[in-house]
Design an enzyme around this catalytic site. Structure first.
Site, PDB file in Angstrom:
ATOM      1  CD  GLU A   1       3.843   5.894  -3.737  1.00  0.00           C
ATOM      2  OE1 GLU A   1       3.765   4.495  -4.406  1.00  0.00           O
ATOM      3  OE2 GLU A   1       3.937   6.813  -4.404  1.00  0.00           O
ATOM      4  CG  ASP A   2      -0.876   3.666  -2.127  1.00  0.00           C
ATOM      5  OD1 ASP A   2      -0.167   4.519  -2.627  1.00  0.00           O
ATOM      6  OD2 ASP A   2      -1.174   2.672  -2.821  1.00  0.00           O
TER       7      ASP A   2
END
Ligand code: MN
Length: 683
Positions: A82-83
C-alpha cells in the site's frame, strides 16, 4: 502475555519464535524484515519513530498468537504494497505465492473504506471482510495491525481523528475478533477504544476499580481458597483464579442495565481451569453444592459450543455474603481457544510434530472447529463461518460510502438499478477506483462504484442476458412494457392486418419512421472508453484521481515511471506543475478519446421475401441488440423481394455475429451478409 511491553525489534521477534521455527524459516523472517525496513525507509510514524517499528510490533503480536512464519513474514511486510513501490509480483518471486497473497489480502482490507461508514453498516463490513479474506491469517494480521494502531493512537494530533479510528475499531474489528473467538484481542481493542471515545467514563471505571481493589481482592481470595480446598478434596486438579472484567464490558453493563458502577463491579468473577470435560461437570457440581445458583444463569457451552468454537460452563451463584459470583469452568485447552480462537489452529500446526502434545492438541483442534467430525481443519471452519455469514452476497460501496449488499454475480448495471431505476435505465458504465468499467462488469466485494449515466443511453433487451438480479430485470421489463417501440409492435401484431407488399418508397418511409424511434446512440456504449495517442489506442493507462477526466473532456497524458500512462484533463493543475520541470515536461503527451467510445461501423446487406412488418422486425432486432443504425437503405428489387443495406455500429465481432444470427431468424429473411462498403476498411 501481551507484547505491549516487548520492544519491537527484530531480535525480540526472532527470540520469540526461535523454538518453533527452523533456521530457514527464520531466514525468511529476517529477509522480510530487511525488505520492509528498506521499503519504508523514508517513512516515519506519527510518533517520529522509524516506520519499521510498526510492522515489527505487528509481527510480534502475530507471533504471540502462535501463527506460523508465513504469517509473521506477511505481518512484517503488511504495509509495503500500500505504502511503497514494492509490487505483488516482486513479493511472490521473493517469498512465494502464499506470503504474497497474505500481504495482498491485508492490503485489500486496508483499502476498504471502512472508516467513513455508519455504525449500522458495521455488520455488512464485517461480513465483507470475512468474505474477501481468502485466508484466516489475513484477518488475524489485520487485527494485530489494529491492536498496534490503537496502542499508539495518542500520536494522532486531533481528538476527532482518534475517536473516528476508535469507533471503527469498536464497530468492526473488536466484534470481528470476537467472531473469530480471539477474546484476548477483542477485549484489549474494546478497552483502548473506550479510552478514546468516552475518556471520562473510562477514567471513572478505572478509578472505581482502583479504589475497590483491596476489598475486591479480599473477597475473591476467600472464594478462591474455598474452591481450591473443595476441588482438592474431590481429587479434581484445578487452577482457580480471580478474573478481572475488562473496562468495556463494565461500561456496556452500566449502559444496558442501568446499574451503578458499584453494583456491577461487585459482580466478582472466578475461573476454574481443569484437565478434562468430566472434571468441568464435576467442578460445576461442587460449585452448586457450595452456593445456590441464580436461576437462568447456568449456560453449558461445552455441549453446545458457540459458533466461534468457544466452550465453557458459565454459572452465577449467590455467595455467603449474599452477593453474586460469576463462575466459568473449562479445560485448559478450551481456555486457549477462548483466548486465541481460530488462531489456535496454527499453534496446533506448529506443535503437531511433538507427539506428546498431539492428543491434547487434537482435542483443541476439535474445539476450534466445533465439530462432530475430527477431519475438519481451520480452513474448513473458516469456510463454514463465512458460509453462515455470507449467503452468496457481495458488498459494494456507493461513492458516499454506504454499503449495498448484492447477490454474487451482480453487475454494474444491477447495482445501478438497485440504487435507482432511472440510474439503471441511463447507465453507461461506472468508475471503480480510477478505472472505467462497462455495465456488464461483475462486482467484487469492496468495490466502490460510481455509476456514470448518459442521457442518450437507451435500454436494450440485450441487457436481460447479463443482469443477475431479478429486481433489475423486472425494472427493465416494465420499462419495455411502457416503451412506445414495443407498444407499436404489439399493436401492429394484434391488428393482424395483412398489407400489400410495400413498394420501395413505402418501405423506406416505414424504415425512417421506425429508425427515428430508436434514439441515435452514437455516444452510447457498454465498453470502456479508450484513449488514443497519435492515432494509436493507448493500452496501459489510468484516469488521474486529481482531476477525474471523463469522455469528452480535453485530455493530456503523463507517462509515469512504472504505472503506465496517466490521463489528466488538459487543464489539470497537477499536470501544470509537471510541465514546469524539464524532466517531467517531456513526459507529457497529447491525447484524444478514441471516438467517444469503442464502436465500429459495419455494413450489412439483408435479403429476403417481403411481408408485413418485416422492416419493423429487422429494426427491432437491431435495436434489441444495441446496434445503432447510422444509415439505412431499403429497396425492393423485384416485386416481393427485399434487398436492404444498413450501416450499423457494433462494439465487437461477437456483437456482430449475434446481430447477424438474430437477423437470419427473422421470418422471411433469406440472407444476411457483411460487406465492405469502402475499400480502405479493414475486415
Ligand atoms: Mn499497518
Amino acid at each position: 502475555m501481551s507484547s505491549r511491553t516487548t520492544e519491537p525489534t527484530l531480535e525480540n521477534l526472532l527470540s520469540r519464535v526461535h523454538k518453533r521455527t527452523s533456521r530457514a524459516q527464520r531466514n525468511y523472517i529476517k529477509k522480510a524484515y530487511y525488505l520492509a525496513e528498506d521499503a519504508h525507509k523514508f517513512q516515519e510514524r506519527l510518533s517520529g519513530e522509524p516506520y519499521i517499528i510498526h510492522p515489527t510490533a505487528v509481527a510480534i503480536e502475530v507471533a504471540e498468537l502462535e501463527l506460523d512464519y508465513e504469517a509473521i513474514c506477511a505481518a512484517l511486510m503488511h504495509d509495503v504494497l500500500e505504502d511503497t513501490e514494492t509490487t505483488f509480483a516482486f513479493l511472490a518471486e521473493e517469498f512465494g505465492d502464499t506470503i504474497a497473497r497474505l500481504v495482498d489480502g491485508v492490503t485489500k482490507i486496508s483499502q476498504l473504506k471502512t472508516g467513513s461508514v455508519e455504525t449500522k453498516q458495521a455488520t455488512n463490513i464485517r461480513k465483507m471482510i470475512l468474505a474477501t479474506a481468502e485466508d484466516a491469517r489475513v484477518i488475524l494480521i489485520k487485527l494485530a495491525d489494529k491492536l498496534h494502531n490503537m496502542r499508539t493512537l495518542q500520536h494522532h494530533p486531533t481528538v476527532e481523528k482518534r475517536q473516528r479510528i476508535a469507533k471503527e475499531v469498536l464497530d468492526i474489528y473488536a466484534p470481528l475478533a470476537g467472531r473469530l473467538g480471539i477474546y484476548r484481542i477483542k477485549w484489549e481493542l474494546e478497552d483502548m477504544a473506550l479510552y478514546n471515545i468516552d475518556h471520562e467514563a473510562y477514567q471513572k471505571i478505572k478509578q472505581t476499580i482502583a479504589e475497590k481493589k483491596g476489598d475486591r481482592n479480599k473477597r475473591i481470595q476467600a472464594i478462591v481458597k474455598i474452591l481450591q480446598q473443595k476441588m482438592k478434596e474431590s481429587r479434581i486438579k484445578a487452577l482457580v483464579e480471580g478474573r478481572a472484567k475488562h473496562f468495556y464490558s463494565i461500561y456496556n453493563k452500566l449502559h444496558e442495565q442501568n446499574k451503578s458502577i458499584d453494583e456491577i463491579y461487585d459482580l466478582s468473577g472466578v475461573r476454574i481451569l481443569v484437565d478434562s470435560i468430566q472434571d468441568c461437570y464435576g467442578a460445576m457440581g461442587i460449585v452448586h453444592t457450595l452456593w445456590n445458583p441464580v436461576p437462568g444463569r447456568f449456560k453449558d457451552y461445552i455441549s453446545v459450543p458457540k459458533s466461534n468454537g468457544y466452550q465453557s460452563l458459565h454459572t452465577t451463584v449467590v455467595g455467603n455474603d449474599g452477593r453474586f459470583i460469576e463462575i466459568q469452568i473449562r479445560t485448559r485447552q478450551m481456555n486457549l481457544v477462548a483466548e486465541f480462537g481460530i488462531a489456535a489452529h496454527w499453534a496446533y500446526k506448529e506443535k503437531k510434530k511433538n507427539s506428546q502434545e498431539l492428543t491434547e492438541q487434537f482435542e483443541l483442534l476439535q474445539n476450534i472447529a466445533n465439530l462432530r467430525e475430527s477431519g475438519q481443519d481451520a480452513t474448513e471452519f473458516m469456510e463454514e463461518l463465512k458460509g453462515s455469514l455470507t449467503t452468496d452476497e457481495i458488498f459494494v460501496f456507493t461513492p458516499q460510502g454506504e454499503i449495498i449488499a448484492m447477490p454474487t454475480g451482480s453487475t454494474i448495471l444491477d447495482f445501478a438499478f438497485r440504487i435507482h431505476t432511472e440510474l439503471g435505465l441511463k447507465c453507461a458504465g461506472a468508475k471503480i477506483e480510477d478505472r472505467m468499467v462497462s455495465i456488464r462488469t461483475p462486482l467484487k466485494s469492496g468495490d466502490q462504484v460510481q455509476i456514470i449515466t448518459n442521457a442518450s443511453v437507451k435500454p436494450s433487451s440485450e441487457w436481460l442476458k447479463f443482469l443477475a438480479t431479478s429486481h433489475a430485470r423486472a425494472k427493465l421489463r416494465s420499462w419495455f412494457r411502457k416503451n412506445d417501440l414495443e407498444t407499436v409492435a404489439d399493436k401492429d401484431k394484434s391488428k393482424g392486418s395483412v398489407k400489400e407488399p410495400g413498394n420501395q418508397e413505402d418501405a423506406e418511409k416505414k424504415l425512417t419512421l421506425v429508425s427515428k424511434k430508436i434514439t441515435k446512440r452514437k455516444d452510447h456504449t457498454d465498453e470502456t472508453p479508450l484513449v488514443e495517442w497519435q492515432g494509436e489506442t493507448a493500452m496501459e493507462y489510468h484516469l488521474a484521481k486529481c482531476c477525474d477526466p471523463l469522455p469528452g473532456d480535453a485530455i493530456r497524458g503523463f507517462i509515469t515511471t512504472g504505472k503506465g500512462l496517466s490521463v489528466h484533463k488538459a487543464d489539470c493543475p497537477s499536470l501544470q506543475n509537471l510541465s514546469e520541470s524539464e524532466e517531467t515536461r517531456n513526459r507529457i503527451i497529447e491525447l484524444n478519446w478514441s471516438g467517444l467510445y469503442r464502436s465500429y461501423p459495419v455494413h450489412i446487406n439483408i435479403q429476403g421475401l417481403d411481408r408485413p412488418q418485416i422492416y419493423l422486425e429487422i429494426v427491432q432486432t437491431l435495436a434489441s441488440l444495441g446496434a445503432n443504425i447510422i444509415e439505412a437503405k431499403a429497396q425492393t428489387t423485384t416485386r416481393g423481394i427485399i434487398d436492404d443495406f444498413f450501416t450499423i455500429e457494433v462494439d465487437s465481432i461477437s456483437h456482430l455475429d449475434d446481430i447477424i444470427n438474430s437477423l437470419r431468424n427473422v421470418d422471411g429473411v433469406t440472407s444476411v451478409k457483411r460487406f465492405l462498403h469502402h475499400k480502405k476498411e479493414s475486415g
